[in-house]
Enzyme design. Structure first.
Site, PDB file in Angstrom:
ATOM      1  N   GLU A 158       0.940  -1.475   0.146  1.00 28.72           N
ATOM      2  CA  GLU A 158       0.031  -0.151  -0.537  1.00 28.72           C
ATOM      3  C   GLU A 158       0.949   1.478  -0.077  1.00 28.72           C
ATOM      4  OE1 GLU A 158      -2.866  -0.455  -0.520  1.00 28.72           O
ATOM      5  OE2 GLU A 158      -2.985  -2.890  -0.521  1.00 28.72           O
TER       6      GLU A 158
ATOM      7  N   GLU B 167      -0.456  -2.789 -10.234  1.00 30.49           N
ATOM      8  CA  GLU B 167      -0.233  -3.618  -8.980  1.00 30.49           C
ATOM      9  C   GLU B 167       0.878  -4.398  -9.327  1.00 30.49           C
ATOM     10  OE1 GLU B 167      -2.869  -4.376  -6.634  1.00 30.49           O
ATOM     11  OE2 GLU B 167      -3.740  -2.136  -7.116  1.00 30.49           O
TER      12      GLU B 167
END
Length: 256
Positions: free
Chosen positions: A108, A182
């Site tokens: 994150e 991602e």
């Protein structure tokens, strides 16, 4: 028309970016925590995020929050690297060990360090602008070939249907870039924690997604660390690559 669509398309995305932290906190009922929290597990969470943010050389440690959910998930959001939020679910805190949690947090923080929120906002804004432009061009063409009495109604109807159709097509482009980011965030997560931590976190997520508890999706799907796999054409609308592909990419990588 091009200027009008660009202003409104980009404008809507930029407003969404500026409100992203507030919307995420409101939607998930995120409780912001800090190093003075009475729960030692929460204090450790704050310490981990602070340390990972330092490794990523962020100008400011993100706000850290927890939200109630049995789902194993986390997300990062915010308009800039110095104004961001990292939030984790209670399910993730309860069911992941220290190594797995570090991998998730590093992933994150990598999203923030990579500027992914701004990048995705720009891509979404461009898609919005093109969707508005093409739907209105189509409406003009269709309306010019019908009776003048119903021309206005036809024009509005085609604009509405065109906005929906072109936005849906554009979402495939947005989701393609979302899937690519991602892989970059996974590599960043491995760099700011370790390859083992990142792989372990993804393997735990894969095990959890084989269980009957469905992961949360909806408004903040693109912010999450993962979502469910889809089959066939539906794969084009996935915001995240399959976990198996992400694990394989990390295992194949020679450096981070």
């Amino acid at each position: 028309l091009m200027v009008f669509c660009a202003v409104w398309g980009m404008g809507a995305s930029l407003v969404s970016l500026m409100l992203s932290k507030w919307m995420a906190k409101t939607f998930h009922k995120v409780q912001v925590v800090d190093s003075t929290h009475p729960n030692p597990q929460v204090r450790e969470l704050v310490q981990k995020v602070t340390e990972i943010a330092r490794r990523a050389q962020l100008p400011k440690t993100p706000e850290i929050g927890i939200y109630e959910s049995p789902d194993l998930n986390a997300f990062a959001t915010g308009p800039s690297k110095s104004n961001s939020l990292v939030a984790v679910s209670t399910g993730l805190l309860q069911r992941m060990n220290e190594k797995e949690l570090e991998g998730v947090l590093a992933h994150e923080v990598a999203h923030i360090a990579n500027g992914d929120m701004v990048t995705m906002t720009l891509i979404q804004g461009i898609v919005n602008a093109f969707a508005m432009f093409f739907s209105r061009i189509l409406a003009n063409v269709v309306a010019s070939n019908v009776d003048e009495k119903i021309r206005g109604i036809v024009h509005i109807g085609v604009v509405i249907l065109g906005d929906i159709a072109f936005t849906l097509l554009g979402s495939m482009v947005v989701n393609y870039f979302s899937r690519r980011r991602e892989f970059r965030a996974d590599a960043g997560g491995a760099r700011y924690s370790s390859r083992d931590s990142m792989v372990s976190a993804l393997q735990k997520l894969r095990m959890a997604y084989d269980m009957p508890i469905p992961p949360e999706e909806g408004q903040t799907a693109t912010l999450m660390i993962s979502n469910r796999n889809k089959q066939g054409m539906a794969r084009l609308f996935m915001t995240h690559p399959p976990l198996e592909e992400r694990i394989e990419a990390l295992q194949r990588a020679t450096r981070f």
